[in-house]
Design a protein around this motif. Sequence first.
Motif, short mmCIF file in Angstrom:
data_model
loop_
_atom_site.label_atom_id
_atom_site.label_comp_id
_atom_site.label_asym_id
_atom_site.label_seq_id
_atom_site.Cartn_x
_atom_site.Cartn_y
_atom_site.Cartn_z
N SER A 1 67.23 -34.32 -0.30
CA SER A 1 67.35 -35.13 1.17
C SER A 1 67.29 -36.55 0.85
O SER A 1 66.63 -37.27 0.16
N ALA A 2 68.26 -37.03 1.78
CA ALA A 2 68.43 -38.51 1.78
C ALA A 2 67.08 -39.23 2.13
O ALA A 2 66.71 -40.36 1.84
N ILE A 3 66.20 -38.41 2.90
CA ILE A 3 64.72 -39.13 3.43
C ILE A 3 63.68 -39.30 2.34
O ILE A 3 62.74 -39.95 2.46
N LEU A 4 63.98 -38.42 1.24
CA LEU A 4 62.92 -38.38 0.27
C LEU A 4 62.97 -39.32 -1.04
O LEU A 4 64.03 -39.50 -1.40
N VAL B 1 62.39 -38.22 10.40
CA VAL B 1 62.09 -37.81 9.11
C VAL B 1 60.81 -36.71 9.35
O VAL B 1 60.90 -35.50 8.68
N MET B 2 59.85 -36.71 10.16
CA MET B 2 58.94 -35.88 10.38
C MET B 2 59.55 -34.36 10.78
O MET B 2 59.24 -33.35 10.63
N ALA B 3 60.71 -34.71 11.69
CA ALA B 3 61.14 -33.25 12.18
C ALA B 3 61.69 -32.57 11.16
O ALA B 3 61.78 -31.42 11.06
N GLN B 4 62.28 -33.37 10.33
CA GLN B 4 63.02 -32.85 8.99
C GLN B 4 62.18 -31.90 8.16
O GLN B 4 62.33 -30.68 7.69
N ILE B 5 61.05 -32.65 7.73
CA ILE B 5 60.01 -31.97 6.91
C ILE B 5 59.29 -30.89 7.73
O ILE B 5 59.15 -29.54 7.22
#
Lengths: 424, 424
Positions: free
Chosen positions: A409-412, A354-358
């Motif tokens: 994004s699916a993570i949000l 998650v952090m990498a994507q942000i």
Amino acid sequence: MLGCGTVGASVLRLIEQGGETLHERVGARVEVRRVLVRDLDKARAGVDETLLTTEPESVFGDEGIDIIVELVGGEQPARSFIERALDQGKSVVTANKLLIATHGPELLARAVTAQVDLAFEGAVGGGIPIVRTLRDAFASDRLTAVTGILNGTSNYVLSRMLDAGLTFADATAEAQQLGYAEADPSMDVDGHDAAHKLGILAMLGFGLTPGGDPMHVEGIRAIEPVDHRFAARFGYRIKHLVVGRDHGDSVELRTHPALVPERSVLANVNGALNAVLLEGEALGPSLVYGQGAGGMPTAVSVLSDVLDVARSIAAGAPGLQTRGIRHTERARRAMADVESRYYIRFRVLDRPGVMAQIATALGQNEVSIEQMLQDRLPEVEGGPADVVMLTHGAREAAVQAALEALKGSAILVQDPRLMRIQDV
Amino acid sequence: MLGCGTVGASVLRLIEQGGETLHERVGARVEVRRVLVRDLDKARAGVDETLLTTEPESVFGDEGIDIIVELVGGEQPARSFIERALDQGKSVVTANKLLIATHGPELLARAVTAQVDLAFEGAVGGGIPIVRTLRDAFASDRLTAVTGILNGTSNYVLSRMLDAGLTFADATAEAQQLGYAEADPSMDVDGHDAAHKLGILAMLGFGLTPGGDPMHVEGIRAIEPVDHRFAARFGYRIKHLVVGRDHGDSVELRTHPALVPERSVLANVNGALNAVLLEGEALGPSLVYGQGAGGMPTAVSVLSDVLDVARSIAAGAPGLQTRGIRHTERARRAMADVESRYYIRFRVLDRPGVMAQIATALGQNEVSIEQMLQDRLPEVEGGPADVVMLTHGAREAAVQAALEALKGSAILVQDPRLMRIQDV
């Protein structure tokens, strides 16, 4: 006097209390000749009933009246009343923010042509002497920036969210019960009222004709209690601000919630109070602060204007102060080009990557991270977490592009929450 | 212009930068005719040398001069210059705090007789528009209280003691190096400068003739770093304040260090800044804040006065604003009768019965304790301890009597340290 609501009745009371001192200060008698109202039968404690009339003619037809105090409010008939008064060579004192923000230039031009004054201290910041400070105290300086808390309702709601942990809805309901918020609070909590005031200040301080390009206006509805807690952990408080900057080639104007350092003076302006921080090229920072609304504070501003204008008339020189207000069409800086530091809160699913994507989305848009905090929501074991970042200075367009890239994004779990940081 | 130091040179620069705008605002040309200096050979960057003269006659003998800007400072020859100018029918703008605080009434009376203005915005709070706020914005209200931070040097020293843990001596030395404090800092750190300013504000706000009964004046020399730490533990910060209250039958004026709540706006006025909190009967609380000293800020105030006075002269009505300033002899409240909450620090030998002795002395004088902290000094194992008490509201006379009863007691290692608490 046109209109006799809370402010009007307070003006009458102050004139009565002031007595001889007022006349001595002006060098002439200040006397209320007529009070135009819609309904003669409404109970008005302490108001001399023989002054009341429902006939505009009995005001405008009276050549002994030198000053019209317009307290009707709103667009019409207030605007026609003011135009008529000015065209007749009567000076006008008004607390009508909407009219000055939207039709200020035409009305001021009319006053100058008629060689009379159009004074409007009561239109911005209730009892705060901000109009005269910009007009008189800054007459010999150049204003470079203005940052203010100009909406008492929003400030009250934000103070209560912070101090009592209330939600926006509960704090607003409380403000309504206490009379700090209207039944429909949108003018206040969506930022429009503050935007009107900023337009007026920008005319006085930056010589910018109000109206023109729409400015960025954002209210406080989207702020959650958790944002106050995160802001506090970084050493900030959330305030609804108006921000103006003169860049020389262009003027930046915006209205939105922002994080301000908790030890700054603005962070400590609480409840329904207003404050305006001015930056002068020669003066450096200065601030005026006080009751931003309410019958009595606004009445003090209105009556101060009346005394100023009356003094000029008594001295045989009406209209001088109004002639000093100058404004021109000036280029506005687009919001996309504004530079700021940012607070961004991502509510995310707590999984690897998650952090990498942000970080990637921000990095690709050259937005660099200054500080970060992550917190699982207490109420949901194993559920989503909040990741909050403070960025270094960045262009608005870059930050928006980074958020755009993450949208959907699916993570949000929800759209990212963005607030600007104002280092005042 | 009389005198051409830092402020004078800044005034000349502002007039040059202002250009046509200044003339338009006034409705007449603002032109510097002569600059009286003591030494023609001193280097003055950016000052037109053809304006300089060492002959007072070439200023006072020139009938084309309407306004004298007095920036010589001090008692004489400044006072004679001002008197001569007023008697000749020239308006005077001055930044001379000492003269207004000590001879304001006579000078104002002279101005009124001559039907000219005597303006002195630059005499109080540098660039802060406090004189015009009290004179104009409060014209229609009644001032009930004024609380201010009016000495930038003391405020800087206190800020540094708190933030960097410095002693009074070290913080003062640093202020001297940075140019915030004079070689002899006593006017500032002993409270005299603030007391002069309070006298001027009390004249404008309470209509009190300055001078008269001496006011309570106390500086910041006795404050130790440990006091800052204790204040912080109770939720306060130490500020050097001026305090004025209008009780109707009498006026209370005092200047001293005080504890202010850390979330109050005044607590967050740091460094060399000044702030004045005003309480109006109708307006409620309002505050003005900014650069309290320095060439440019003071020059902005001086030039704003020049523009005001010039506008009145151009309109054919000089002297109107000065005529509005009214003052009379009024009763002063004696310091013994002032009510306050108190911070008292006792440095005591840590032995049985100490607390009982202190509590008895306070109790016998009807001073009741609200909160208490005790801390052994870290540096001295088994040595003396500090006992700090915050009291409920009490009369100054009662608190002083309690401390008097304890003086010389074997349990006290030093005289008790007393500070008032100001809940602003």
